[in-house]
Design an enzyme around this catalytic site. Structure first.
Site, PDB file in Angstrom:
ATOM      1  N   TYR A 145       1.029  -1.111  -0.131  1.00  0.00           N
ATOM      2  CA  TYR A 145       0.496  -0.138   0.306  1.00  0.00           C
ATOM      3  C   TYR A 145       1.033   1.065   0.070  1.00  0.00           C
ATOM      4  CZ  TYR A 145      -3.307   4.116   1.696  1.00  0.00           C
ATOM      5  OH  TYR A 145      -4.213   4.419   1.956  1.00  0.00           O
ATOM      6  N   ASP A 240       8.933   2.820  -0.124  1.00  0.00           N
ATOM      7  CA  ASP A 240       8.573   3.699   0.207  1.00  0.00           C
ATOM      8  C   ASP A 240       8.409   2.767   1.838  1.00  0.00           C
ATOM      9  OD1 ASP A 240       6.054   4.789   1.133  1.00  0.00           O
ATOM     10  OD2 ASP A 240       4.611   3.410   0.507  1.00  0.00           O
ATOM     11  N   LYS A 268       4.735   9.038   9.095  1.00  0.00           N
ATOM     12  CA  LYS A 268       4.371   8.383  10.599  1.00  0.00           C
ATOM     13  C   LYS A 268       5.711   9.065  10.890  1.00  0.00           C
ATOM     14  CE  LYS A 268       1.532   4.799   8.475  1.00  0.00           C
ATOM     15  NZ  LYS A 268       1.592   4.089   6.938  1.00  0.00           N
TER      16      LYS A 268
HETATM   17  C1  LIG Z   1       0.535   4.739   5.794  1.00  0.00           C
HETATM   18  C2  LIG Z   1       1.872   4.517   4.505  1.00  0.00           C
HETATM   19  C3  LIG Z   1       1.411   5.703   3.428  1.00  0.00           C
HETATM   20  C4  LIG Z   1       0.211   6.337   3.115  1.00  0.00           C
HETATM   21  O1  LIG Z   1      -0.068   7.754   4.241  1.00  0.00           O
HETATM   22  P1  LIG Z   1      -1.296   8.686   4.554  1.00  0.00           P
HETATM   23  O2  LIG Z   1       0.441   8.991   6.055  1.00  0.00           O
HETATM   24  O3  LIG Z   1      -1.739   7.839   5.792  1.00  0.00           O
HETATM   25  O4  LIG Z   1      -1.296   9.609   3.610  1.00  0.00           O
HETATM   26  C5  LIG Z   1       1.939   4.777   2.044  1.00  0.00           C
HETATM   27  N1  LIG Z   1       2.807   4.529   1.942  1.00  0.00           N
HETATM   28  C6  LIG Z   1       3.154   2.994   3.513  1.00  0.00           C
HETATM   29  C7  LIG Z   1       4.266   1.857   3.338  1.00  0.00           C
HETATM   30  C8  LIG Z   1       2.295   3.508   4.314  1.00  0.00           C
HETATM   31  O5  LIG Z   1       2.408   2.198   5.388  1.00  0.00           O
END
Ligand SMILES: *Cc1c(COP(=O)(O)O)cnc(C)c1O
Length: 431
Positions: A145, A240, A268
């Protein structure tokens, strides 16, 4: 029995104004049944809901709160920053200070841009990769994701997996067509997709340690193959690390594998509970961003002083030895959970890397999205309700990761293991 009457009422009211009663789908307890808890406050490792039930919290705002809730220093720094003004739309030295700090921890990020969410970071990194390579296709992995931008909402993890959607209505066909998907940890699949499309592929984006289908570490061979084929075809490799950054290890997943991506996205933890995302990496690629180059990127609240302060104050407290401590606590916890499940003859697979952990009701092995889907979600739903009764708050889905904070004590961990044992007992007695 814990009662949730106030949360129930609050959820009914919220549902009149917000679709599904929430502002992000995984917060709804849809696939465990029941209504989500509405939270009144948090301190350290604990949260209190509006019915005054207290829980040991392993969701931690879905990852950001590595220092737990309302850390004294973070709160004090934010209060001081707020008193000076909340936003200027002009540069501050805080942005450079945070960038320097990030670079000292993740050296592959030679230059970077601050944004306000992980979604914005990955979306902007994809646009940059396309603009830099003058190519349109991207490769992503099933069950990973990367936020909710159009190109990335294909075969995604997190809520997309929880609610069993492959591609969201509203994503243009042509964009989905340009997103090539491959199973996670599939080395041959990676080679094949680049053999067939290599010269049209702008980038591959991957969670080096997947966290949006539960925790599934990428294998060394998988990530190394990805590095090799992207280099060979002139495609950009994007790690990511919105979740794994400052979570899997102090220096991120890239330090664990010894593989350097071209671009990295963070989110995060990097905002310490305030809205921050970051994308960055090779200087020659990053210099294509406006106004240095012509790949457009902007944001009214990008680099916002409160958000930068949340990040700086949090990162200032992190160091290698804290990670060693938190990892040891995580190991102790998941081993206790495994023992509890074994004692009750419940098939379980536990995974953990650094401060990320998850438990699958599945005999395993669990190495990709198909494996995750074989988990017993019906058992998970029953079990989750009992776990709440025990005062333990984990992610309300089999497809999500749980976290450890610096504030969880040995007593919290023992209480959690006891809570898991009691919840297994309670489910047994229901049947
Ligand atoms: C949480 C997450 C996102 C999205 O971040 P948001 O701040 O919710 O938009 C993208 N990539 C990864 C791997 C994530 O865990």
């Amino acid at each position: 029995m814990k009662q949730f009457e106030n949360s129930k009422r609050a959820f009914a009211e919220a549902s009149e104004y917000m679709p599904g009663g929430v502002n992000s789908p995984v917060r709804a307890f849809k696939n465990v049944g029941g209504d989500p808890l509405f939270i009144e406050r948090g301190k350290g490792a604990h949260i209190e809901d509006i019915d005054h039930n207290v829980f040991i919290d392993y969701v931690l705002s879905w990852g950001p709160l590595i220092l737990g809730h309302a850390d004294d220093q973070v709160v004090a720094d934010l209060q001081a920053a707020t008193a000076k003004g909340t936003s200027y739309g002009a540069p501050t030295e805080l942005e450079t200070e945070l960038a320097k700090k990030i670079q000292s921890i993740v050296p592959s990020m030679e230059m970077m841009r601050m944004v306000s969410s992980g979604t914005e970071a990955t979306m902007s990194a994809i646009r940059l990769a396309r603009g830099y390579t003058h190519r349109e296709k991207i490769v992503k992995f099933i069950g990973n994701y990367h936020g909710h931008s159009d190109s990335l909402l294909v075969d995604a993890g997190s809520g997309v997996a929880t609610f069993n959607i492959n591609t969201s209505p509203g994503v243009p066909k042509d964009l989905a067509y340009d997103t090539l998907t491959v199973p996670y940890n599939d080395v041959e699949g990676v080679k094949a997709v680049f053999e067939a499309n290599g010269d049209d592929i702008a980038c591959a984006i991957v969670e080096p340690i997947a966290g949006n289908m539960g925790v599934i570490p990428g294998t060394q061979e998988f990530l190394q193959t990805l590095r090799d084929v992207t280099t060979a075809h002139g495609s950009v490799l994007i790690f990511d690390e919105v979740m794994s950054g400052f979570r899997a290890a102090y220096h991120g997943a890239q330090s664990l594998y010894g593989i350097t991506p071209d671009l990295t996205t963070l989110g995060k933890v990097v905002g310490g509970g305030l809205p921050v995302g970051v994308f960055g990496g090779r200087r020659d690629i990053m210099m294509n961003i406006t106004p240095a180059g012509n790949v457009y990127h902007a944001g009214t609240l990008s680099g916002n002083p409160l958000a930068m302060t949340g990040g700086l104050s949090t990162l200032a407290q992190l160091n290698e030895s804290l990670y060693a401590e938190m990892s040891a606590k995580t190991t102790r916890l998941v081993e206790g959970i495994k023992q509890a499940a074994d004692a009750h003859n419940v098939p379980v697979t536990v995974h953990h890397v650094g401060t990320m952990w998850s438990y699958f009701f599945n005999a395993g092995p669990v190495n990709n999205f198909d494996d995750v889907q074989a988990s017993d979600v019906a058992y998970f739903a029953k079990f989750y309700k009992q776990l709440l009764q025990q005062g333990i708050y984990t992610a309300p889905s089999q497809f999500e990761t749980n976290f450890m904070s610096s504030k969880h004590t040995d007593d919290d961990i023992q209480a959690t293991i006891n809570g898991f044992n009691a919840a297994f007992d309670a489910v047994e007695n229901e049947d």
